[in-house]
Design a protein around this motif. Structure first.
Motif, PDB file in Angstrom:
ATOM      1  N   ASN A  38      -0.898  20.830  -2.815  1.00  0.00           N
ATOM      2  CA  ASN A  38      -0.422  22.021  -3.540  1.00  0.00           C
ATOM      3  C   ASN A  38      -1.342  22.430  -4.681  1.00  0.00           C
ATOM      4  OD1 ASN A  38       1.937  22.306  -1.963  1.00  0.00           O
ATOM      5  ND2 ASN A  38       2.998  20.752  -3.167  1.00  0.00           N
ATOM      6  N   SER A  39      -2.472  21.737  -4.822  1.00  0.00           N
ATOM      7  CA  SER A  39      -3.384  22.017  -5.933  1.00  0.00           C
ATOM      8  C   SER A  39      -4.527  22.922  -5.490  1.00  0.00           C
ATOM      9  CB  SER A  39      -3.954  20.703  -6.479  1.00  0.00           C
ATOM     10  OG  SER A  39      -4.981  20.946  -7.420  1.00  0.00           O
ATOM     11  N   ALA A  40      -4.894  23.838  -6.362  1.00  0.00           N
ATOM     12  CA  ALA A  40      -6.042  24.714  -6.092  1.00  0.00           C
ATOM     13  C   ALA A  40      -7.369  24.028  -6.375  1.00  0.00           C
ATOM     14  CB  ALA A  40      -5.930  25.980  -6.937  1.00  0.00           C
ATOM     15  N   ASP A  41      -7.311  22.803  -6.920  1.00  0.00           N
ATOM     16  CA  ASP A  41      -8.537  22.082  -7.273  1.00  0.00           C
ATOM     17  C   ASP A  41      -9.244  21.490  -6.065  1.00  0.00           C
ATOM     18  OD1 ASP A  41      -8.034  22.616  -9.939  1.00  0.00           O
ATOM     19  OD2 ASP A  41      -7.020  20.699 -10.289  1.00  0.00           O
ATOM     20  N   PHE A  42      -8.572  21.465  -4.927  1.00  0.00           N
ATOM     21  CA  PHE A  42      -9.160  20.830  -3.742  1.00  0.00           C
ATOM     22  C   PHE A  42      -9.274  21.851  -2.616  1.00  0.00           C
ATOM     23  CE2 PHE A  42      -6.862  17.598  -6.144  1.00  0.00           C
ATOM     24  CZ  PHE A  42      -7.871  16.672  -6.365  1.00  0.00           C
ATOM     25  N   ASP A  43     -10.416  21.810  -1.919  1.00  0.00           N
ATOM     26  CA  ASP A  43     -10.638  22.768  -0.836  1.00  0.00           C
ATOM     27  C   ASP A  43     -10.275  22.185   0.526  1.00  0.00           C
ATOM     28  OD1 ASP A  43     -12.696  20.994  -0.454  1.00  0.00           O
ATOM     29  OD2 ASP A  43     -14.307  22.402  -0.960  1.00  0.00           O
ATOM     30  N   PHE A  44      -9.383  21.205   0.522  1.00  0.00           N
ATOM     31  CA  PHE A  44      -8.887  20.585   1.744  1.00  0.00           C
ATOM     32  C   PHE A  44      -7.453  20.123   1.479  1.00  0.00           C
ATOM     33  CE2 PHE A  44     -11.033  17.450  -0.861  1.00  0.00           C
ATOM     34  CZ  PHE A  44     -10.040  16.480  -1.030  1.00  0.00           C
ATOM     35  N   THR A  45      -6.765  19.744   2.527  1.00  0.00           N
ATOM     36  CA  THR A  45      -5.466  19.081   2.386  1.00  0.00           C
ATOM     37  C   THR A  45      -5.549  17.702   3.038  1.00  0.00           C
ATOM     38  OG1 THR A  45      -4.608  20.007   4.445  1.00  0.00           O
ATOM     39  CG2 THR A  45      -4.199  21.252   2.405  1.00  0.00           C
ATOM     40  N   LEU A  46      -4.616  16.857   2.701  1.00  0.00           N
ATOM     41  CA  LEU A  46      -4.523  15.525   3.296  1.00  0.00           C
ATOM     42  C   LEU A  46      -3.328  15.499   4.252  1.00  0.00           C
ATOM     43  CD1 LEU A  46      -5.060  13.256   0.146  1.00  0.00           C
ATOM     44  CD2 LEU A  46      -6.798  14.017   1.802  1.00  0.00           C
ATOM     45  N   THR A  47      -3.518  14.954   5.419  1.00  0.00           N
ATOM     46  CA  THR A  47      -2.429  14.736   6.357  1.00  0.00           C
ATOM     47  C   THR A  47      -2.135  13.245   6.415  1.00  0.00           C
ATOM     48  OG1 THR A  47      -3.054  16.646   7.705  1.00  0.00           O
ATOM     49  CG2 THR A  47      -1.646  14.989   8.743  1.00  0.00           C
ATOM     50  N   ALA A  48      -0.938  12.870   5.978  1.00  0.00           N
ATOM     51  CA  ALA A  48      -0.570  11.455   5.912  1.00  0.00           C
ATOM     52  C   ALA A  48      -0.057  10.972   7.266  1.00  0.00           C
ATOM     53  CB  ALA A  48       0.495  11.241   4.843  1.00  0.00           C
ATOM     54  N   HIS A  49      -0.660   9.928   7.773  1.00  0.00           N
ATOM     55  CA  HIS A  49      -0.196   9.264   8.986  1.00  0.00           C
ATOM     56  C   HIS A  49       0.382   7.923   8.566  1.00  0.00           C
ATOM     57  CE1 HIS A  49      -2.093  12.131  11.823  1.00  0.00           C
ATOM     58  NE2 HIS A  49      -2.978  12.274  10.838  1.00  0.00           N
ATOM     59  N   VAL A  50       1.712   7.841   8.524  1.00  0.00           N
ATOM     60  CA  VAL A  50       2.403   6.679   7.969  1.00  0.00           C
ATOM     61  C   VAL A  50       2.688   5.659   9.065  1.00  0.00           C
ATOM     62  CG1 VAL A  50       4.470   5.898   6.746  1.00  0.00           C
ATOM     63  CG2 VAL A  50       3.436   8.118   6.176  1.00  0.00           C
ATOM     64  N   ARG A  51       2.415   4.403   8.765  1.00  0.00           N
ATOM     65  CA  ARG A  51       2.716   3.313   9.683  1.00  0.00           C
ATOM     66  C   ARG A  51       3.533   2.238   8.958  1.00  0.00           C
ATOM     67  NH1 ARG A  51       1.100   6.811  12.291  1.00  0.00           N
ATOM     68  NH2 ARG A  51      -0.404   6.819  14.013  1.00  0.00           N
ATOM     69  N   ASP A  52       4.474   1.635   9.680  1.00  0.00           N
ATOM     70  CA  ASP A  52       5.346   0.590   9.144  1.00  0.00           C
ATOM     71  C   ASP A  52       5.080  -0.721   9.882  1.00  0.00           C
ATOM     72  OD1 ASP A  52       7.345  -1.071   8.228  1.00  0.00           O
ATOM     73  OD2 ASP A  52       8.993   0.021   9.171  1.00  0.00           O
ATOM     74  N   PRO A  53       4.349  -1.657   9.258  1.00  0.00           N
ATOM     75  CA  PRO A  53       4.090  -2.954   9.904  1.00  0.00           C
ATOM     76  C   PRO A  53       5.291  -3.899   9.859  1.00  0.00           C
ATOM     77  CG  PRO A  53       2.430  -2.416   8.241  1.00  0.00           C
ATOM     78  CD  PRO A  53       3.593  -1.520   8.003  1.00  0.00           C
ATOM     79  N   ARG A  54       6.378  -3.495   9.190  1.00  0.00           N
ATOM     80  CA  ARG A  54       7.635  -4.242   9.140  1.00  0.00           C
ATOM     81  C   ARG A  54       7.512  -5.607   8.472  1.00  0.00           C
ATOM     82  NH1 ARG A  54       8.609  -5.774  14.075  1.00  0.00           N
ATOM     83  NH2 ARG A  54       6.528  -5.222  14.814  1.00  0.00           N
ATOM     84  N   GLY A  55       6.501  -5.769   7.620  1.00  0.00           N
ATOM     85  CA  GLY A  55       6.313  -7.043   6.943  1.00  0.00           C
ATOM     86  C   GLY A  55       5.757  -8.136   7.834  1.00  0.00           C
ATOM     87  N   VAL A  56       5.372  -7.791   9.066  1.00  0.00           N
ATOM     88  CA  VAL A  56       4.797  -8.762  10.002  1.00  0.00           C
ATOM     89  C   VAL A  56       3.281  -8.753   9.801  1.00  0.00           C
ATOM     90  CG1 VAL A  56       4.511  -9.411  12.426  1.00  0.00           C
ATOM     91  CG2 VAL A  56       6.661  -8.353  11.634  1.00  0.00           C
ATOM     92  N   ILE A  57       2.725  -9.870   9.365  1.00  0.00           N
ATOM     93  CA  ILE A  57       1.323  -9.896   8.942  1.00  0.00           C
ATOM     94  C   ILE A  57       0.382  -9.422  10.042  1.00  0.00           C
ATOM     95  CG2 ILE A  57      -0.548 -11.367   8.113  1.00  0.00           C
ATOM     96  CD1 ILE A  57       1.655 -10.778   6.065  1.00  0.00           C
ATOM     97  N   ALA A  58       0.533  -9.931  11.274  1.00  0.00           N
ATOM     98  CA  ALA A  58      -0.367  -9.541  12.366  1.00  0.00           C
ATOM     99  C   ALA A  58      -0.252  -8.061  12.708  1.00  0.00           C
ATOM    100  CB  ALA A  58      -0.075 -10.389  13.603  1.00  0.00           C
TER     101      ALA A  58
END
Length: 302
Positions: A38-58
């Motif tokens: 939402n900022s005019a200071d950046f000439d790009f946007t970020l698309t967040a790709h969220v992942r949930d490892p569920r606390g499982v280390i591997a």
């Protein structure tokens, strides 16, 4: 004109033994993503790709492999424990990506493919141990989770205590997520150490603090408990049992600086007056902003 979008991976456990802090990190990271978009200071946007490892280390390796190979991300923000970071390190180095690691960091590792944003021992462990040595005792009983952050934190603590002619009375470790804390609490009540240093994380820590509080109260003991990890959102989980805990941290909601007051106001406007930002969440927020500024300055995500 539509701004180009840059994919960014966000890896935070929303379930499992440290889900509470994973959720706090995700909330902070998404708040930062929205501010940048939402900022005019950046000439790009970020698309967040969220992942949930569920606390499982591997699973951390699995989800990061998916983000890199199938989503094309060059930057990943996340991992709450050093054990999960160690899972991700080989793949980001092999594929020459960047991991932005927000959580507290034990030090003694350096990679060209990791930006360590969280506090290292000189930020939280050293001030805490020095305070204890000067004001409480030179003899500490250590209890923690059995992984690299506790190992290295205890090593630094031992060096400081030994240099002050003190002693580490015991070092008791539990596996990540372990809830069977009674035998350690029983030993503490029996031995009555002057100070207990708690480096447990997530649900293990909450179970220990409750059991420790109940047992020491019943025995009429006043044993200070130290922590470099307990933070504001976790106090609501632990409840009254956390009273009296001495915590050393690189961030607190109560910091009286205009920048922090403005940050807390934005946080509460988004998540409610009853919510509180955390040290790891604040670092995740900072990591996203650092990444955005670097992308803007470099003109490329490479």
């Amino acid at each position: 004109m539509t701004k180009p979008s840059i994919p960014v991976g966000i890896v935070c456990s929303q379930s499992g033994p440290y889900q509470a802090m994973g959720r706090e990190m995700l909330k902070s990271a998404l708040m930062a993503v929205d501010e940048i978009n939402n900022s005019a200071d950046f000439d790009f946007t970020l698309t967040a790709h969220v992942r949930d490892p569920r606390g499982v280390i591997a699973e951390y390796h699995t989800v990061c492999d998916d983000l890199i190979r199938n989503t094309g991300v060059e930057h990943i923000i996340g991992c709450y424990t050093s054990a999960s970071r160690k899972q991700v390190l080989p793949i980001v180095e092999r594929t020459d990506r960047l991991l932005w690691y927000p959580a507290r960091y034990e030090g003694f590792e350096c990679s060209d493919n990791v930006i360590y944003v969280g506090a290292s021992p000189n930020h939280n462990v050293l001030p805490l141990v020095r305070y204890v040595l000067d004001n409480l005792s030179r003899h500490l009983f250590c209890v923690g989770s059995n992984y690299v952050w506790t190992w290295e934190t205890n090593r630094v603590t031992r060096e400081l205590v030994t240099a002050a002619q003190g002693t580490i009375l015991a070092e008791r470790l539990l596996e990540l997520g372990e809830s069977a804390v009674e035998h350690i609490v029983d030993e503490i009540v029996r031995r009555r150490p002057p100070v207990v240093f708690n480096t447990l994380v997530g649900s293990s820590s909450y179970d220990f603090i409750r059991a420790f509080h109940a047992a020491t109260t019943a025995a009429g003991l006043d044993i200070p408990m130290l922590s470099c990890s307990l933070c504001e959102p976790e106090l609501k989980i632990v409840g009254q049992a956390s009273a009296g805990c001495i915590t050393s941290s690189a961030y607190f909601e109560s910091i009286r600086l205009p920048e922090n007051r403005a940050f807390v106001e934005r946080w509460k406007a988004r998540y409610g007056d009853a919510s509180s930002p955390s040290v790891d969440g604040q670092s995740a927020y900072v990591a996203v902003h650092l990444l955005a500024r670097a992308l803007q300055r470099a003109g490329t995500s490479d």
